[in-house]
Design a protein around this motif. Structure first.
Motif, mmCIF file in Angstrom:
data_model
loop_
_atom_site.group_PDB
_atom_site.id
_atom_site.type_symbol
_atom_site.label_atom_id
_atom_site.label_comp_id
_atom_site.label_asym_id
_atom_site.label_seq_id
_atom_site.Cartn_x
_atom_site.Cartn_y
_atom_site.Cartn_z
ATOM 1 N N ALA A 251 23.445 -20.414 31.869
ATOM 2 C CA ALA A 251 23.848 -19.341 31.313
ATOM 3 C C ALA A 251 22.475 -18.382 30.258
ATOM 4 C CB ALA A 251 24.470 -19.394 29.471
ATOM 5 N N VAL A 252 22.188 -17.585 30.587
ATOM 6 C CA VAL A 252 20.244 -16.247 30.004
ATOM 7 C C VAL A 252 20.330 -16.930 28.453
ATOM 8 C CG1 VAL A 252 19.308 -14.416 29.608
ATOM 9 C CG2 VAL A 252 20.361 -14.793 31.430
ATOM 10 N N ASP A 253 19.387 -17.644 28.525
ATOM 11 C CA ASP A 253 19.043 -17.524 26.225
ATOM 12 C C ASP A 253 17.156 -17.548 26.342
ATOM 13 O OD1 ASP A 253 17.825 -20.427 27.532
ATOM 14 O OD2 ASP A 253 17.606 -21.328 27.067
ATOM 15 N N LEU A 254 17.227 -16.494 26.880
ATOM 16 C CA LEU A 254 15.335 -16.128 26.463
ATOM 17 C C LEU A 254 15.079 -14.936 27.611
ATOM 18 C CD1 LEU A 254 13.428 -17.003 24.518
ATOM 19 C CD2 LEU A 254 12.194 -17.539 26.133
ATOM 20 N N ILE A 255 14.926 -14.085 27.250
ATOM 21 C CA ILE A 255 14.628 -12.587 28.203
ATOM 22 C C ILE A 255 12.951 -12.174 26.742
ATOM 23 C CG2 ILE A 255 14.868 -10.611 28.323
ATOM 24 C CD1 ILE A 255 17.932 -10.892 28.532
ATOM 25 N N SER A 256 12.090 -12.490 27.651
ATOM 26 C CA SER A 256 11.171 -11.765 27.475
ATOM 27 C C SER A 256 10.031 -10.677 28.379
ATOM 28 C CB SER A 256 9.758 -12.444 27.419
ATOM 29 O OG SER A 256 8.257 -12.298 27.538
ATOM 30 N N ALA B 76 26.918 -8.559 31.449
ATOM 31 C CA ALA B 76 27.596 -9.614 31.557
ATOM 32 C C ALA B 76 28.963 -9.638 30.404
ATOM 33 C CB ALA B 76 26.546 -10.618 29.514
ATOM 34 N N GLY B 77 29.075 -8.678 30.374
ATOM 35 C CA GLY B 77 31.040 -8.556 29.795
ATOM 36 C C GLY B 77 30.940 -8.989 29.006
ATOM 37 N N LEU B 78 31.069 -10.017 28.178
ATOM 38 C CA LEU B 78 32.016 -10.921 26.731
ATOM 39 C C LEU B 78 30.487 -11.155 26.524
ATOM 40 C CD1 LEU B 78 34.572 -12.852 28.088
ATOM 41 C CD2 LEU B 78 35.180 -11.252 26.336
ATOM 42 N N GLN B 79 29.470 -11.732 26.648
ATOM 43 C CA GLN B 79 28.591 -11.567 26.699
ATOM 44 C C GLN B 79 27.520 -10.720 26.599
ATOM 45 O OE1 GLN B 79 28.706 -14.368 24.440
ATOM 46 N NE2 GLN B 79 30.193 -15.507 26.313
ATOM 47 N N CYS B 80 27.708 -9.122 26.464
ATOM 48 C CA CYS B 80 27.238 -8.540 26.443
ATOM 49 C C CYS B 80 26.058 -7.850 25.423
ATOM 50 C CB CYS B 80 27.372 -6.527 27.655
ATOM 51 S SG CYS B 80 28.955 -6.074 26.097
ATOM 52 N N ARG C 2 24.513 -10.073 22.643
ATOM 53 C CA ARG C 2 23.631 -10.998 22.656
ATOM 54 C C ARG C 2 22.596 -11.019 23.693
ATOM 55 N NH1 ARG C 2 28.663 -15.792 21.822
ATOM 56 N NH2 ARG C 2 28.871 -15.148 20.062
ATOM 57 N N ILE C 3 23.051 -9.724 25.443
ATOM 58 C CA ILE C 3 22.218 -10.441 26.059
ATOM 59 C C ILE C 3 21.625 -9.124 25.404
ATOM 60 C CG2 ILE C 3 21.425 -9.457 28.387
ATOM 61 C CD1 ILE C 3 22.615 -12.392 27.753
ATOM 62 N N ALA C 4 21.583 -7.700 25.036
ATOM 63 C CA ALA C 4 21.115 -7.134 24.379
ATOM 64 C C ALA C 4 19.773 -7.379 23.235
ATOM 65 C CB ALA C 4 22.274 -5.329 24.235
ATOM 66 N N ARG C 5 20.628 -7.931 22.582
ATOM 67 C CA ARG C 5 19.485 -8.259 21.540
ATOM 68 C C ARG C 5 18.524 -9.500 21.656
ATOM 69 N NH1 ARG C 5 24.514 -8.307 18.812
ATOM 70 N NH2 ARG C 5 24.436 -10.880 18.491
ATOM 71 N N LEU C 6 18.866 -10.343 23.246
ATOM 72 C CA LEU C 6 17.574 -11.142 23.787
ATOM 73 C C LEU C 6 17.038 -10.445 24.252
ATOM 74 C CD1 LEU C 6 19.501 -14.357 25.113
ATOM 75 C CD2 LEU C 6 18.300 -14.004 23.134
ATOM 76 N N ALA C 7 17.679 -9.374 24.778
ATOM 77 C CA ALA C 7 16.319 -7.811 25.117
ATOM 78 C C ALA C 7 15.440 -7.242 24.329
ATOM 79 C CB ALA C 7 16.909 -7.272 26.317
ATOM 80 N N PRO D 41 22.778 -2.618 20.662
ATOM 81 C CA PRO D 41 23.105 -2.249 20.752
ATOM 82 C C PRO D 41 24.371 -1.323 20.665
ATOM 83 C CG PRO D 41 23.770 -4.667 20.686
ATOM 84 C CD PRO D 41 22.012 -4.134 20.336
ATOM 85 N N GLY D 42 24.179 -1.248 19.186
ATOM 86 C CA GLY D 42 25.138 -0.407 18.360
ATOM 87 C C GLY D 42 25.822 -0.537 18.287
ATOM 88 N N MET D 43 26.852 -1.512 19.238
ATOM 89 C CA MET D 43 27.871 -2.351 18.890
ATOM 90 C C MET D 43 28.015 -4.021 19.025
ATOM 91 S SD MET D 43 27.494 -3.236 22.247
ATOM 92 C CE MET D 43 29.429 -3.726 22.320
ATOM 93 N N ARG D 44 29.101 -4.193 18.396
ATOM 94 C CA ARG D 44 30.027 -6.199 18.770
ATOM 95 C C ARG D 44 30.607 -5.790 19.794
ATOM 96 N NH1 ARG D 44 25.350 -6.165 17.164
ATOM 97 N NH2 ARG D 44 24.478 -6.865 15.349
#
Length: 423
Positions: free
Chosen positions: A195-200, A225-229, A231-236, A240-243
């Motif tokens: 799973a992705v845990d860090l984005i730089s 990332a579907g159900l995790q999309c 969270r991935i946006a916030r890691l980046a 996202p303006g949504m949850r």
């Protein structure tokens, strides 16, 4: 090694510079890194290989194989596009995608069938909504036939209703097999098991680290990332303006599949982005009944017993969750009642199929829908795709995303290629 049909994970090196043994070129490991190995992520990789041959694509999927969540846990329907507002992304992509999905399956020998389906009104107050669907279908270019009670019986002898419409372009398929074929045909390198845990994100590239210790550096990141999309946006680093609020869809198998010949749906309530409990004869011949839509207690909560406090806390902290609940609590209470009572679920089915009893319903695997909810409590109804620097985020891809996956993949790929061209 490519990830076809759930093949073993690609073993990437622990650090920038090698993925599955392929050395970095120009300071990056690949041109495009797709997070998420569901049907939308894989169709994006597939589209990139067609639109821009030679594009180096890596797909990261945290599970040991493709299509383990929304894609592999739906009812397998090729949707016609009749429900969706003319001009919306859903309408355009579903109508086009249904035809393309049938063609793709035929080309690759994937079992499928264009069955048609009935949408049945069982109460007088549903008749105006049924007639509105007829008009919407015609505006979307979908063949629709209006039926009376006697004509309903010609298609489905055990189904009862005041009126119905027959939609000829609806079909069925196994989207898990479609996903495996997309993975095989894409030419992408697919890495399972982290799973992705860090984005730089930097001006020249995006680096991603997974829980397996793999680091991949790409020119463009695609978040599928579907159900995790969210969270991935916030890691980046993006808001996202949504949850994502997860809704579990619970299914039963019909013990007497001979009661149903094809696909039978109720008239949907336009206030909710759910189609209601319906009957679907699958590609293997069994009949799936459902789903309902109940709040899940985890992003990947396929049973009431699956509870993840982090996921619940994330939902409760989002103002939109409370506003959504205030607007729709009556609807939600009914869904929960049907979840906890098989008798109540059977009563919902009997509106369409009077012969069904609770004893005819055998529990089947559940799915979880990734529903995007805005801060004001609005349930996002259309596909939601947003661009950010060196990034494309797919933030809402509900049904009919599987049906529409081929044109959605091209849309995402076109955005990626514009970013690559301007980099």
């Amino acid at each position: 090694m490519r990830g076809a049909g759930g093949a073993g994970a690609v073993r990437g090196a622990r650090g920038v510079g090698a993925v599955g043994g392929v050395g970095a070129v120009g300071g990056v490991d690949c041109d495009v890194l797709v997070v998420g190995g569901g049907i939308v992520g894989l169709s994006t990789a597939h589209a990139l290989s067609r639109l821009a041959p030679g594009t180096r694509v890596v797909v990261l999927e945290k599970e040991p194989g493709p299509a383990r969540h929304q894609t592999g846990r739906n009812s397998g329907v090729i949707h016609s596009g009749i429900y969706y507002r003319p001009g919306s992304l859903k309408a355009r992509f579903a109508v086009r995608g249904a035809a393309e999905m049938v063609k793709f399956c035929a080309e690759h020998g994937i079992a499928h069938e264009v069955t048609g389906k009935l949408i049945v009104a069982t109460e007088r107050e549903e008749l105006p909504r049924l007639h509105a669907l007829v008009q919407r279908g015609r505006e979307n270019g979908i063949p629709v036939r209006e039926l009376g009670p006697a004509q309903i019986a010609e298609y489905e002898p055990e189904v009862r209703g005041l009126a119905a419409i027959h939609v000829g372009t609806t079909g069925i398929v196994d989207y898990g097999r479609v996903s495996a074929q997309l993975a095989e045909s894409s030419g992408a390198e697919i890495v399972y098991g982290g799973a992705v845990d860090l984005i730089s994100r930097r001006p020249s590239a995006v680096a991603v680290r997974t829980t397996s210790g793999l680091v991949v550096k790409a020119r463009v990141l695609v978040n599928c990332a579907g159900l995790q999309c969210d969270r991935i946006a916030r890691l980046a680093g993006d808001d996202p303006g949504m949850r994502i609020i997860p809704f579990r869809g619970e299914y039963y198998d019909l013990a007497r599949p001979e009661l149903v010949r094809g696909l039978v749906y109720p008239v949907p309530d336009p206030a909710f982005p759910f189609l209601g409990v319906h009957l679907t004869r699958g590609i293997a011949g069994g009949v799936h009944v459902g789903p309902n839509a109940v709040p899940a207690l985890a992003r990947e909560g396929y049973a009431w017993s699956t509870v993840r406090p982090r996921d619940i806390g994330s939902e409760l902290a989002w103002p939109g969750s409370w506003r959504m609940a205030a607007k729709h609590w009556r609807y939600g209470a009914g869904e929960i009642h049907r979840s906890l009572s098989k008798q109540a679920f059977a009563r919902a089915v009997r509106r369409l199929l009077p012969a069904v009893t609770a004893a005819d319903l055998r529990p089947a695997a559940a799915g979880v829908r990734a529903q995007a909810v805005l801060r004001d409590g609005t349930l996002v109804d259309d596909f939601l795709i947003r661009d950010a620097p060196r990034t494309v985020h797919v933030l809402n891809a509900p049904s009919p995303a599987a049906t529409a996956s081929l044109p959605i993949g091209r849309e995402i790929a076109a955005r990626v290629l514009r970013t690559l061209g301007s980099a």
